[in-house]
Design a protein around this motif. Structure first.
Motif, PDB file in Angstrom:
ATOM      1  N   GLU A  14     -15.012 -24.197 -11.311  1.00  0.00           N
ATOM      2  CA  GLU A  14     -15.494 -25.376 -10.589  1.00  0.00           C
ATOM      3  C   GLU A  14     -14.913 -25.426  -9.173  1.00  0.00           C
ATOM      4  N   LYS A  22     -25.871 -25.798 -13.002  1.00  0.00           N
ATOM      5  CA  LYS A  22     -25.125 -25.287 -14.147  1.00  0.00           C
ATOM      6  C   LYS A  22     -25.010 -23.779 -13.994  1.00  0.00           C
ATOM      7  N   ASN A  26     -21.617 -38.507 -16.342  1.00  0.00           N
ATOM      8  CA  ASN A  26     -22.634 -37.558 -16.801  1.00  0.00           C
ATOM      9  C   ASN A  26     -23.988 -38.233 -16.616  1.00  0.00           C
ATOM     10  N   GLU A  60     -26.400 -34.179 -10.006  1.00  0.00           N
ATOM     11  CA  GLU A  60     -26.125 -33.523 -11.288  1.00  0.00           C
ATOM     12  C   GLU A  60     -25.107 -32.395 -11.203  1.00  0.00           C
ATOM     13  N   THR A  61     -24.489 -32.182 -10.043  1.00  0.00           N
ATOM     14  CA  THR A  61     -23.489 -31.117  -9.958  1.00  0.00           C
ATOM     15  C   THR A  61     -22.239 -31.482 -10.752  1.00  0.00           C
ATOM     16  N   ASP A  62     -21.469 -30.470 -11.102  1.00  0.00           N
ATOM     17  CA  ASP A  62     -20.285 -30.680 -11.935  1.00  0.00           C
ATOM     18  C   ASP A  62     -19.071 -31.162 -11.143  1.00  0.00           C
ATOM     19  N   ASP A  63     -19.174 -31.214  -9.820  1.00  0.00           N
ATOM     20  CA  ASP A  63     -18.032 -31.626  -9.006  1.00  0.00           C
ATOM     21  C   ASP A  63     -18.454 -32.438  -7.794  1.00  0.00           C
ATOM     22  N   LYS A  95     -20.162 -37.464  -9.646  1.00  0.00           N
ATOM     23  CA  LYS A  95     -19.337 -37.102 -10.802  1.00  0.00           C
ATOM     24  C   LYS A  95     -17.987 -37.807 -10.743  1.00  0.00           C
TER      25      LYS A  95
END
Length: 536
Positions: free
Chosen positions: A275, A352, A463, A499-502, A506
């Motif tokens: 990440e 993802k 999320n 929708e990104t993880d970082d 988020k």
């Protein structure tokens, strides 16, 4: 099979007179025969003495910790430069080394002090001729001074070390995107944005699998960094550094990771922290070369200090020999970023992603393990004395499994002060509409929004699920917008795509704007995508 005698007999050979015991200018590690590590005051005293002894070292304070401790940046140059602006036509390459971000992991702090001493003793070295070197030897000064023999009890010396977290009880190496710690804000604002180092080295100690090699390292791997730069590190620079570290500096090493399954090593050796919140990957998303150094926790303290010192020499050797090539590939990556959103090619952002094996496997000098049960009946693996070399897939190539196209621009329909300041601190260029403007945009329509069940760095991470819908909307004069076609365009997209993880969603930056006080509906996500190039 690698020769284990190489490690035993020759580990400490270097081209510098680093650890000559006759010198009076010793680090705390050296003067204590590797039983102690330096306090932050020790570090300040050491570097200030070096500064007085050399015109080729300048020290600047880039910030202060939560507890008020100064964070010194050491600048090495011969000739010294007055300002980073003077580097525009300078053939030298800027390299930045930081240590002690996790202050129980101390050998980088000691190695960088030793390197400081050796540099000022050798002002005509090839390093000075080719490199402008930046060093922060003790980034987590607050954690560093909370030394205890109860910290990192599995580590093979020194007995007493600092804590992992900073004065806010936060992990600085999870803060690269959200920028909540004064330490990370100082590094991004006063080093990355100002000096724009071509190569960054972040120094740590492992917590993972058993192996012989005292030094491990890897490179940036988040797929939202420039793929050509990732491949360059994977295929050229890192293998060269590994070979040089082994052959020239007589230090055994392997690429950083741990076994996917210690009971079945054939499943591979994985570098899993991909990440962008991690410093190394964040630098990669900024289109610069980045190296994570992880020294083996079970190697003795002296071996870790000397080994990591030799790694730094190997990296600098490569930078010296390849500075023109490095500058060229970085310029090409920047040119690609500046064309995003307006070229015929469709640029995409990985939402993802998943790790895959690199083209070449990695050989690890490991040990056989025995499977045991602890008092609670849980399976544990106990190291034996039987050493064995294994060659297994190295899972360190991360590719998108889900991605989204990058638009021409992002439009912020809120003027949140903290949000704007954070984006600007990253070095991202923002503009404001000069008049009310009607635009056809994409709006993210939220379908589901749930928090994680466990707090992470003081946050219940969001999320989110939803879809983009098209609409025509009037945006008011003064509305902020961010064009994707800029040097840090990928970073901007990473921060703003929901929708990104970082991204900033988020990390709860948008929470107050997403849900009404009553009911089960959602407000529109206040960041809109302008797809087509438009005169703003």
């Amino acid at each position: 099979m690698k020769n284990i005698l190489l490690f035993i007999g020759f580990l400490f050979v270097t081209t510098f007179s680093l650890f000559a015991q006759k010198t009076e200018f010793l680090t705390v590690a050296e003067s204590s025969d590797y039983t102690l590590t330096s306090t932050h005051r020790d570090v300040l005293n050491f570097v200030n003495k070096a500064d007085k002894d050399s015109p080729f070292l300048r020290i600047e304070t880039i910030g202060y910790t939560t507890e008020g401790k100064p964070l010194p940046l050491l600048i090495f140059a011969n000739p010294m430069i007055k300002s980073p602006k003077d580097l525009v036509n300078d053939p030298r390459l800027v390299v930045y080394i930081q240590a002690n971000i996790h202050s129980g992991e101390v050998e980088g702090k000691e190695a960088t002090q030793a390197l400081t001493r050796e540099l000022i003793k050798n002002p005509n070295s090839e390093i000075f001729k080719n490199i402008v070197l930046l060093i922060v030897p003790d980034l987590n000064a607050d954690g560093n001074d909370k030394m205890s023999d109860q910290n990192r009890t599995n580590q093979n010396g020194p007995k007493s070390v600092g804590e992992r977290h900073n004065g806010q009880f936060l992990d600085i190496n999870r803060d690269a995107m959200k920028l909540e710690t004064p330490e990370m804000r100082a590094v991004v604002g006063k080093i990355y944005n100002v000096w724009d180092p071509a190569i960054v080295v972040d120094m740590h100690t492992t917590n993972g699998s058993y192996h012989v090699e005292p030094v491990t390292f890897t490179w940036q791997m988040n797929p939202n960094g420039d793929r050509d730069l990732i491949n360059y590190m994977r295929d050229k620079m890192m293998p060269w550094v590994s070979n040089t570290l082994r052959d020239k500096y007589q230090t055994l090493n392997c690429f950083y990771g741990e076994f996917v399954d210690r009971a079945d090593r054939s499943k591979g050796w994985i570098s899993y922290a991909s990440e962008a919140r991690y410093m190394t990957n964040y630098v990669g998303v900024r289109n610069r070369l980045s190296i994570l150094n992880e020294n083996y926790v079970y190697a003795d303290y002296k071996s870790r200090v000397l080994g990591s010192y030799n790694l730094l020499l190997s990296i600098l050797d490569y930078a010296i020999d390849n500075k023109a090539e490095i500058k060229s590939i970085l310029n090409k990556a920047d040119e690609k970023s500046r064309s995003m959103g307006s070229s015929k090619e469709i640029d995409s952002l990985a939402i993802k992603y998943q790790g895959q094996p690199t083209p070449k496997p990695e050989t690890i000098m490991t040990y056989e393990v025995e499977v045991i049960k602890d008092e609670n009946g849980r399976t544990r693996y106990q190291k034996t004395d039987k050493q064995v070399d294994v060659t297994v897939p190295y899972i360190a190539d991360y590719f998108a499994t889900e991605q989204i196209s990058i638009p021409y621009a992002y439009i912020l329909n809120i003027a949140d002060k903290k949000l704007i300041e954070t984006i600007m601190l990253h070095g991202i260029e923002l503009n404001q509409l000069s008049k009310d403007t009607e635009l056809q945009v994409e709006r993210y329509q939220i379908k589901k929004l749930t928090p994680d069940s466990r707090i992470n760095q003081g946050h219940y991470l969001n999320n989110i699920e939803g879809d983009y819908v098209q609409e025509t909307r009037v945006f008011k004069e003064g509305t902020y917008y961010i064009k994707s076609g800029q040097k840090l365009g990928k970073l901007a997209a990473y921060l703003l795509e929901p929708e990104t993880d970082d991204g900033l969603l988020k990390w709860n930056y948008f929470d107050r704007y997403l849900v009404p006080q009553w009911g089960n509906t959602f407000f529109p996500y206040p960041v809109y995508r302008l797809i087509k190039p438009t005169d703003l």
